[in-house]
Design an enzyme around this catalytic site. Structure first.
Site, mmCIF file in Angstrom:
data_model
loop_
_atom_site.group_PDB
_atom_site.id
_atom_site.type_symbol
_atom_site.label_atom_id
_atom_site.label_comp_id
_atom_site.label_asym_id
_atom_site.label_seq_id
_atom_site.Cartn_x
_atom_site.Cartn_y
_atom_site.Cartn_z
ATOM 1 N N HIS A 106 29.866 -52.059 -21.423
ATOM 2 C CA HIS A 106 29.144 -51.294 -22.501
ATOM 3 C C HIS A 106 29.515 -49.963 -22.958
ATOM 4 O O HIS A 106 28.885 -48.838 -23.174
ATOM 5 C CB HIS A 106 27.636 -51.240 -22.195
ATOM 6 C CG HIS A 106 27.012 -52.301 -22.209
ATOM 7 N ND1 HIS A 106 27.118 -53.586 -22.814
ATOM 8 C CD2 HIS A 106 25.575 -52.759 -21.685
ATOM 9 C CE1 HIS A 106 26.143 -54.458 -22.613
ATOM 10 N NE2 HIS A 106 25.187 -54.096 -21.971
ATOM 11 N N HIS A 180 20.854 -53.181 -28.795
ATOM 12 C CA HIS A 180 20.445 -53.627 -27.339
ATOM 13 C C HIS A 180 18.854 -53.407 -27.283
ATOM 14 O O HIS A 180 18.575 -52.952 -26.285
ATOM 15 C CB HIS A 180 21.314 -52.596 -26.438
ATOM 16 C CG HIS A 180 21.480 -53.472 -25.087
ATOM 17 N ND1 HIS A 180 20.509 -53.392 -23.940
ATOM 18 C CD2 HIS A 180 22.550 -54.239 -24.527
ATOM 19 C CE1 HIS A 180 20.971 -54.139 -22.988
ATOM 20 N NE2 HIS A 180 22.185 -54.746 -23.235
ATOM 21 N N GLU A 316 21.641 -60.052 -28.385
ATOM 22 C CA GLU A 316 22.740 -59.070 -28.735
ATOM 23 C C GLU A 316 23.812 -59.951 -29.373
ATOM 24 O O GLU A 316 24.520 -60.345 -28.862
ATOM 25 C CB GLU A 316 23.007 -58.437 -27.425
ATOM 26 C CG GLU A 316 22.176 -57.829 -26.685
ATOM 27 C CD GLU A 316 22.809 -57.626 -25.088
ATOM 28 O OE1 GLU A 316 24.025 -57.234 -24.922
ATOM 29 O OE2 GLU A 316 21.994 -57.961 -24.145
HETATM 30 C C1 GAL Z 1 23.032 -56.550 -20.782
HETATM 31 C C2 GAL Z 1 24.152 -57.268 -19.935
HETATM 32 C C3 GAL Z 1 23.530 -57.392 -18.620
HETATM 33 C C4 GAL Z 1 23.096 -56.002 -18.032
HETATM 34 C C5 GAL Z 1 22.272 -55.164 -19.219
HETATM 35 C C6 GAL Z 1 22.088 -53.761 -18.866
HETATM 36 O O1 GAL Z 1 23.695 -56.676 -22.394
HETATM 37 O O2 GAL Z 1 24.349 -58.717 -20.367
HETATM 38 O O3 GAL Z 1 24.279 -57.917 -17.591
HETATM 39 O O4 GAL Z 1 24.410 -55.169 -17.873
HETATM 40 O O5 GAL Z 1 23.018 -55.211 -20.412
HETATM 41 O O6 GAL Z 1 21.332 -53.602 -17.798
#
Ligand code: GAL
Length: 352
Positions: A106, A180, A316
């Site tokens: 991210h 998100h 997402e």
């Molecule tokens: C999502 C991801 C998860 C986790 C989450 C944040 O987008 O797929 O594995 O990292 O974000 O807690």
């Protein structure tokens, strides 16, 4: 339709943060902050016209300074994982922070969810919106190229939230922007989302290894708990003895959206039968990560809520995870002179 603006606090390094409230003529209200381009609240009506806030989030700026689950934000420069925090582009290897085991997640330590965006309000006959801009400098979090990013969040009277992303660079780079938001269509503070019925418009998904990096295979969903081609509750198969669900601690995978061209296609849909609220998500990108909040663990949210595991789910839309290292996946590379574009729409309605 209407927009108002108020102060939402000051960051530890002294930057002032704003909160915009956008309202349409059909009982939809959305609150967006300049910190992290985060949707803090999203109110929509149920089948009886009763309005509830259907996204998880924090009451104050403070909560968002940490925000391990990435509640409500724009994720970038590269949403999802890049294996071992490394990729090569035009003959050079780039190294990113390994902030998720050995992988990059991210956008890094200070991703787009942790910066203050420039904001401008937009109003036409059809929409009210906020345009957020951010310049991510060459080398920020290890990524090459000065990247100019623009996000337009807008709502209309069809109870659609549209998110239009654009970016340009002065050096070849990789980019994967997504929203998100964590949804609970019963209301953000009503417990788990296991009773929501989900449909995902995909015949295939990208299975992962034990560190959540795609193996490279596009696997058929047929005959597996990953098959959401017809509406199925999230809870129906989430505890099945299926390797990918064990690895993901639940659903945390990228589905390959069925589509013929790069236009806005339906990625996924969720229905909460108790409230009648329906969410449909559209995107111009090839994949959608469906994540069932498996890592939520007691975050203190709005209105005194304490969010538990599976208290919200995310749709997402994005490029596939780790695309910079998987040449067979659609390319997430952006060159100077090109414009990266990603259009997303989150449409709310009620089932009768
Ligand atoms: C999502 C991801 C998860 C986790 C989450 C944040 O987008 O797929 O594995 O990292 O974000 O807690």
């Amino acid at each position: 339709m209407n927009i108002t603006k108020k102060a939402f606090g000051t960051t530890p390094d002294g930057q002032e943060v704003e909160l915009y409230t956008l309202t349409n003529d059909n009982d939809m209200t959305i609150k967006i902050t300049s910190y992290g381009a985060i949707v803090v609240s999203l109110f929509v009506p149920d089948q009886d016209g009763k309005v509830a806030d259907v996204v998880l989030g924090y009451e104050k700026l403070d909560g968002y300074l940490q925000n391990d689950p990435y509640f409500g934000c724009i994720v970038g420069r590269y949403a999802n994982r890049i294996a071992k925090g490394k990729f090569s582009l035009e003959g050079r290897e780039y190294t990113l922070a390994q902030n998720n085991g050995e992988n990059a997640l991210h956008g890094g330590l200070v991703g787009f969810n942790k910066v203050v965006w420039e904001c401008e309000t937009v109003q036409t006959d059809d929409i009210v919106g906020v345009r957020l801009s951010y310049l991510s400098k060459n080398g920020e979090e290890g990524y090459p190229g000065n990247l100019n990013v623009n996000i337009l969040y807008s709502i209309n009277n069809n109870n659609e939230l549209k998110i239009d992303c654009e970016a340009t660079t002065d050096k070849a780079t990789v980019i994967n922007l997504t929203h998100h938001g964590y949804f609970n269509l019963k209301g953000h503070d009503t417990g788990d989302i296991l009773n929501h019925e989900v449909t995902i418009n995909a015949d295939r998904y990208t299975p992962t290894d034990e560190t959540a990096i795609p193996t490279g295979e596009l696997a058929d969903v047929d005959g597996t708990p990953m098959d959401f081609r017809s509406a199925t509750t999230i809870g129906a198969r989430i505890e099945d003895d299926f390797e990918q669900l064990k690895l993901g601690n639940g659903y945390d995978h990228n589905w390959v959206i069925n589509r013929s061209k790069d236009d806005l296609a339906l990625a996924a849909k969720a229905v909460d039968k108790t409230s009648g609220r329906v969410l449909e998500v559209f995107t111009t990108k090839p994949g959608v990560q469906f994540y069932t909040g498996n890592f939520i663990e007691g975050q203190k949210g709005k209105d005194g809520a304490v969010y538990k595991k599976r208290g919200g789910f995310c749709f997402e839309p994005q490029f596939f995870p780790d695309s910079p290292n998987q040449p067979q996946f659609p390319s997430a590379v952006l060159h100077p002179g090109e414009v990266y574009q990603h259009k997303m729409a989150y449409k709310f309605s009620v089932s009768k």
